[in-house]
Design a protein around this motif. Structure first.
Motif, PDB file in Angstrom:
ATOM      1  N   ILE A   1       4.031  31.594  15.022  1.00 47.92           N
ATOM      2  CA  ILE A   1       4.393  30.651  13.954  1.00 47.92           C
ATOM      3  C   ILE A   1       4.000  31.237  12.595  1.00 47.92           C
ATOM      4  CG2 ILE A   1       3.851  28.396  12.943  1.00 47.92           C
ATOM      5  CD1 ILE A   1       3.661  27.329  15.848  1.00 47.92           C
ATOM      6  N   LEU A   2       2.787  31.782  12.493  1.00 48.84           N
ATOM      7  CA  LEU A   2       2.345  32.389  11.233  1.00 48.84           C
ATOM      8  C   LEU A   2       3.242  33.562  10.840  1.00 48.84           C
ATOM      9  CD1 LEU A   2      -1.555  32.384  11.570  1.00 48.84           C
ATOM     10  CD2 LEU A   2      -0.140  30.987  10.029  1.00 48.84           C
ATOM     11  N   LEU A   3       3.559  34.410  11.797  1.00 59.03           N
ATOM     12  CA  LEU A   3       4.444  35.537  11.533  1.00 59.03           C
ATOM     13  C   LEU A   3       5.829  35.038  11.107  1.00 59.03           C
ATOM     14  CD1 LEU A   3       4.998  38.587  11.589  1.00 59.03           C
ATOM     15  CD2 LEU A   3       5.638  38.325  14.003  1.00 59.03           C
TER      16      LEU A   3
ATOM     17  N   THR B   1       6.662  32.148   9.695  1.00 54.26           N
ATOM     18  CA  THR B   1       6.670  31.573   8.342  1.00 54.26           C
ATOM     19  C   THR B   1       6.608  32.676   7.288  1.00 54.26           C
ATOM     20  OG1 THR B   1       4.260  31.232   8.361  1.00 54.26           O
ATOM     21  CG2 THR B   1       5.637  29.377   9.071  1.00 54.26           C
ATOM     22  N   GLY B   2       5.903  33.774   7.613  1.00 52.11           N
ATOM     23  CA  GLY B   2       5.878  34.909   6.689  1.00 52.11           C
ATOM     24  C   GLY B   2       7.241  35.560   6.547  1.00 52.11           C
ATOM     25  N   ILE B   3       7.946  35.713   7.659  1.00 50.15           N
ATOM     26  CA  ILE B   3       9.296  36.282   7.621  1.00 50.15           C
ATOM     27  C   ILE B   3      10.239  35.366   6.850  1.00 50.15           C
ATOM     28  CG2 ILE B   3      11.306  36.814   9.073  1.00 50.15           C
ATOM     29  CD1 ILE B   3       9.241  37.828  11.176  1.00 50.15           C
ATOM     30  N   LEU B   4      10.124  34.077   7.063  1.00 55.01           N
ATOM     31  CA  LEU B   4      10.965  33.117   6.336  1.00 55.01           C
ATOM     32  C   LEU B   4      10.685  33.180   4.840  1.00 55.01           C
ATOM     33  CD1 LEU B   4      10.706  30.192   8.875  1.00 55.01           C
ATOM     34  CD2 LEU B   4      12.845  31.248   8.129  1.00 55.01           C
ATOM     35  N   ALA B   5       9.415  33.268   4.471  1.00 53.18           N
ATOM     36  CA  ALA B   5       9.066  33.364   3.051  1.00 53.18           C
ATOM     37  C   ALA B   5       9.645  34.640   2.447  1.00 53.18           C
ATOM     38  CB  ALA B   5       7.548  33.324   2.881  1.00 53.18           C
ATOM     39  N   ALA B   6       9.510  35.766   3.167  1.00 54.65           N
ATOM     40  CA  ALA B   6      10.042  37.038   2.656  1.00 54.65           C
ATOM     41  C   ALA B   6      11.560  36.965   2.496  1.00 54.65           C
ATOM     42  CB  ALA B   6       9.664  38.174   3.601  1.00 54.65           C
ATOM     43  N   SER B   7      12.238  36.322   3.451  1.00 54.05           N
ATOM     44  CA  SER B   7      13.700  36.203   3.371  1.00 54.05           C
ATOM     45  C   SER B   7      14.140  35.377   2.167  1.00 54.05           C
ATOM     46  CB  SER B   7      14.256  35.583   4.660  1.00 54.05           C
ATOM     47  OG  SER B   7      13.980  34.195   4.733  1.00 54.05           O
TER      48      SER B   7
END
Length: 196
Positions: free
Chosen positions: A30-32, A34-40
């Protein structure tokens, strides 16, 4: 660990196999995610009233790889981060304003389309069948545009919402769906192994 589903020789829908992972690994996923979503969200082309970003590609990939439950939970966690003030949305936006503005319908559609993509992936519309993976992602992208366009229509009128909030994004939806299907195929090819 086998990447094949139990009780059959059919490959599991995702080599990540998060459905059988511990709570610690799911939390890390989940943490990973959300990080990918933020970067996108930071990879965007400014447009009015809605920017073009890689968010829908990330959302559908997370759904397809995480499954419908964990995929939707991950997207909801990312939206919650935005709501409490973390700059994780397009252009670093955060707070409650994006959830009541022109992009609100698109944002609220994201957990739904993650769940849809995940549900279809679990039923075989995944990297083992690239055409079906493309269709799953395309359906999800069209659902996002439909929900976002309807909500936007209440703000600026149906015709303007279609012209500015749906039509310009159709080609991008097809391209992102094709890219997503290709990535899923690549991941499936690397992750799937025969049972020993």
């Amino acid at each position: 660990m086998s990447y094949l589903s139990s009780g059959a020789s059919r490959p599991a829908f995702s080599p990540l196999d998060l459905q059988n992972a511990s709570l610690v690994w799911k939390g890390f996923a989940i943490l990973l995610g959300t990080g990918i979503l933020a970067a996108s969200s930071y990879i965007s082309v400014p447009m009015i009233p809605v920017p073009i970003t890689l968010q829908t590609l990330a959302v559908t990939m997370i759904g397809a790889l995480y499954g419908w439950r964990l995929g939707a939970v991950t997207v909801i966690a990312w939206l919650a981060e935005a709501a409490v003030g973390m700059p994780v949305l397009a252009g670093g936006a955060s707070g409650l304003l994006p959830f009541v503005g022109p992009t609100s319908g698109y944002l609220f559609s994201f957990p739904i389309i993650a769940a849809l993509t995940g549900l279809l992936a679990e039923r075989g519309w995944n990297g083992h069948r690239p055409l079906l993976a493309f269709l799953a992602m395309m359906f999800a992208n069209l659902m996002c545009l439909a929900i976002g366009g309807v909500v936007l229509g209440f703000m600026i009128g149906a015709e303007k919402a279609f012209l500015f909030g749906v039509l310009p994004f159709l080609v991008g939806a097809a391209l992102k769906s094709a890219l997503g299907a290709a990535l899923l195929r690549l991941i499936a090819g690397r992750g799937a192994r025969p049972v020993a």
